[in-house]
Every structure is written in C-alpha cells, then in structure tokens.
Design a protein around this motif. Structure first.
Motif, PDB file in Angstrom:
ATOM      1  N   ILE A  68       0.872  -1.184   0.000  1.00  0.00           N
ATOM      2  CA  ILE A  68       0.000   0.000   0.000  1.00  0.00           C
ATOM      3  C   ILE A  68       0.903   1.225   0.000  1.00  0.00           C
ATOM      4  O   ILE A  68       1.766   1.348   0.866  1.00  0.00           O
ATOM      5  CB  ILE A  68      -0.908   0.020   1.251  1.00  0.00           C
ATOM      6  CG1 ILE A  68      -1.786  -1.239   1.310  1.00  0.00           C
ATOM      7  CG2 ILE A  68      -1.781   1.282   1.270  1.00  0.00           C
ATOM      8  CD1 ILE A  68      -2.545  -1.419   2.628  1.00  0.00           C
ATOM      9  N   GLU A  69       0.718   2.079  -0.998  1.00  0.00           N
ATOM     10  CA  GLU A  69       1.541   3.296  -1.057  1.00  0.00           C
ATOM     11  C   GLU A  69       0.656   4.536  -1.023  1.00  0.00           C
ATOM     12  O   GLU A  69      -0.373   4.583  -1.689  1.00  0.00           O
ATOM     13  CB  GLU A  69       2.367   3.317  -2.341  1.00  0.00           C
ATOM     14  CG  GLU A  69       3.479   2.282  -2.369  1.00  0.00           C
ATOM     15  CD  GLU A  69       4.004   2.125  -3.779  1.00  0.00           C
ATOM     16  OE1 GLU A  69       5.141   2.546  -4.026  1.00  0.00           O
ATOM     17  OE2 GLU A  69       3.240   1.616  -4.627  1.00  0.00           O
ATOM     18  N   LEU A  70       1.079   5.503  -0.255  1.00  0.00           N
ATOM     19  CA  LEU A  70       0.376   6.788  -0.173  1.00  0.00           C
ATOM     20  C   LEU A  70       1.317   7.835  -0.747  1.00  0.00           C
ATOM     21  O   LEU A  70       2.446   7.973  -0.284  1.00  0.00           O
ATOM     22  CB  LEU A  70       0.051   7.118   1.292  1.00  0.00           C
ATOM     23  CG  LEU A  70      -0.708   6.034   2.071  1.00  0.00           C
ATOM     24  CD1 LEU A  70      -0.867   6.434   3.529  1.00  0.00           C
ATOM     25  CD2 LEU A  70      -2.075   5.762   1.452  1.00  0.00           C
ATOM     26  N   LYS A  71       0.846   8.524  -1.810  1.00  0.00           N
ATOM     27  CA  LYS A  71       1.714   9.526  -2.435  1.00  0.00           C
ATOM     28  C   LYS A  71       0.985  10.859  -2.513  1.00  0.00           C
ATOM     29  O   LYS A  71      -0.215  10.883  -2.785  1.00  0.00           O
ATOM     30  CB  LYS A  71       2.092   9.089  -3.870  1.00  0.00           C
ATOM     31  CG  LYS A  71       2.876   7.782  -3.912  1.00  0.00           C
ATOM     32  CD  LYS A  71       3.223   7.402  -5.346  1.00  0.00           C
ATOM     33  CE  LYS A  71       3.890   6.037  -5.382  1.00  0.00           C
ATOM     34  NZ  LYS A  71       4.054   5.532  -6.750  1.00  0.00           N
ATOM     35  N   PRO A  72       1.702  11.965  -2.314  1.00  0.00           N
ATOM     36  CA  PRO A  72       1.035  13.263  -2.424  1.00  0.00           C
ATOM     37  C   PRO A  72       0.641  13.561  -3.877  1.00  0.00           C
ATOM     38  O   PRO A  72       1.435  13.328  -4.793  1.00  0.00           O
ATOM     39  CB  PRO A  72       2.094  14.258  -1.916  1.00  0.00           C
ATOM     40  CG  PRO A  72       3.380  13.516  -1.844  1.00  0.00           C
ATOM     41  CD  PRO A  72       3.112  12.045  -1.942  1.00  0.00           C
ATOM     42  N   GLY A  73      -0.605  14.006  -4.066  1.00  0.00           N
ATOM     43  CA  GLY A  73      -1.073  14.399  -5.401  1.00  0.00           C
ATOM     44  C   GLY A  73      -1.422  15.878  -5.365  1.00  0.00           C
ATOM     45  O   GLY A  73      -1.323  16.503  -4.307  1.00  0.00           O
ATOM     46  N   SER A  74      -1.858  16.435  -6.512  1.00  0.00           N
ATOM     47  CA  SER A  74      -2.129  17.876  -6.521  1.00  0.00           C
ATOM     48  C   SER A  74      -3.382  18.187  -5.708  1.00  0.00           C
ATOM     49  O   SER A  74      -3.534  19.271  -5.160  1.00  0.00           O
ATOM     50  CB  SER A  74      -2.301  18.360  -7.959  1.00  0.00           C
ATOM     51  OG  SER A  74      -3.329  17.618  -8.574  1.00  0.00           O
TER      52      SER A  74
END
Ligand code: DC
Length: 226
Positions: A68-74
């Motif tokens: 599970i990956e959490l990445k910052p988006g716009s």
C-alpha cells in the motif's frame, strides 16, 4: 529552521479530519497521511478476493502480501494498491460498510501500525486516523481529537456527496456513521478514544478554516513555523 513536529489527528468517522489535515499540512509544508486509506485499501482487496472481513488470519496473510503506497497528489493523497491507483475505489460504499470490521483485528492493526510508524520517522507530518495519538505516535508533539455530533457529521457527508453528484439518504448516512462509531469505539484493540494528552476540538459549530487556524496555532505553540 522549521521544526518538524508530528501532529496526530484522531476522531470519529466524517468529523472532517482528512479535509482539515490536508489543509493543515499544506499550511505547514508538512506531509499528510490518511491512515484510514490503508484500512480501506486492504478492505477493497479483501472484497475483491472474496475474503470475509471477519477472517483475521486470511486478512493478515493478504496484508503481508500487499503493498500500500500513499503519495502526495495535486488534490490530496493518492493511494496505490500493489502499484495500481485506487484513490477513488476505496471510497466506494461496500468498502465503507466493511472497513470497520477489517480494522478490528489485532494482527491487522499491529502490521498497519508498524507501517505507519515507518512513515512518521522523519517528522513534519500530519497523520489522521483513530489511534494515532494512542498507538501510532504516542509521543506526538501535538495530539488533537476532533469530534462533532453524528447529526452534523451526517450533514457534512450528505453535502459532500451532493457536490459529487451522488444521491444519498440522510438518515441512512447517519445510521451508518453511528454504526461505524460504535464498532470503532468498542473494539478490543486500540479502540477510538481520546488520548489523555490530546486537545479536544468539538467542530460541530466550527468551519474548516476555524479548525485549520486552531490546529496550526497549536502547532506553532509547539515549535512549528507557519
Ligand atoms: O477515516 P476513514 O473513515 O477513512 O477510516 C476508515 C475506517 O478505518 C474506520 O471506520 C476505522 C478504521 N481506522 C482505524 O481503525 N484506525 C485508523 N488509524 C484509521 C482508520
């Protein structure tokens, strides 16, 4: 120099934690981590694989084989399950209905907490969930417990759905929120409770910007630069 403090934001379903956390992180230049998304992602995969939300052992085995990956988006946090984006899929109704049952299990929680603790190592984060101040970051520089009446939370969820063009039944939304509150607060492993050293914020009559201003002021008192 900016002090990279850790902010733990806990509270019941639909109390506005994610919306506030996102804006607080923006204001402070911090990373925002929505831990509910991790439980939702596991629930989504379990449902796809026809694994019962009550089956602790199978869920645990599934989790151990899941990235599970959490990445910052716009526009906020993006969520990836085994490399594929599932940001909107994990908000579906069947996931919401089952996630509290998945989040009940000791084996699942221990592994999730371990992963979450890896993410907060460097500080400079706002993390939201149910057990952040009690289990994930018990020594967080700032802990906030956000609450609001079930009526108000259902109203906010209803308006949010309306904006997204989703028709929902207010009474049903309220009943579902109360049901999730009940499961989350009465479970044996790290139930939803206010940490003894958390600042309680009843947001029933507060706007999002009131909440953001209040929490950033508290963060500034603890050394964060705005
Ligand atoms: O914040 P949310 O509604 O996306 O959370 C989904 C569910 O995940 C919630 O019903 C309880 C569980 N949860 C949890 O047990 N611990 C957390 N730290 C975050 C969420």
């Amino acid at each position: 120099m900016k002090k990279n403090i850790r902010i733990a934001l806990d509270g019941p379903a639909a109390a506005g934690k994610s919306t506030a956390a996102k804006k607080i992180a923006e204001k402070l230049g911090f990373i925002y981590i929505d831990t509910g998304a991790m439980y939702r992602t596991l629930t989504y995969k379990a449902l796809k694989n026809q694994i019962e939300p009550k089956n602790e052992q199978e869920l645990y085995t599934l989790l151990m084989n899941t990235v599970i990956e959490l990445k910052p988006g716009s526009d906020g946090q993006l969520v990836f399950l085994d490399g594929e984006e599932v940001t909107s899929e994990i908000r579906q109704q069947d996931v919401t209905k089952n996630v509290s049952d998945v989040a009940l299990h000791q084996l699942v929680r221990t592994e999730m907490v371990r992963r979450q603790q890896e993410l907060v190592k460097n500080g400079g984060i706002v993390m939201d969930g149910r057990d952040i101040g009690t289990a994930v970051i018990p020594d967080a520089e700032l802990k906030v417990f956000m609450s609001a009446t079930a009526e108000e939370r259902a109203k906010r969820r209803y308006e949010e759905h309306k904006k997204q063009g989703i028709h929902s039944d207010f009474n049903q939304l309220k009943a579902e929120i109360e049901q999730r509150d009940h499961i989350d607060s009465t479970r044996a492993v790290s139930p939803l409770v206010k940490a003894h050293d958390a600042v309680e914020l009843d947001t029933t009559h507060m706007s999002i910007s009131d909440v953001v201003n209040k929490v950033t002021a508290l963060a500034a008192e603890r050394g964060a630069t705005i």
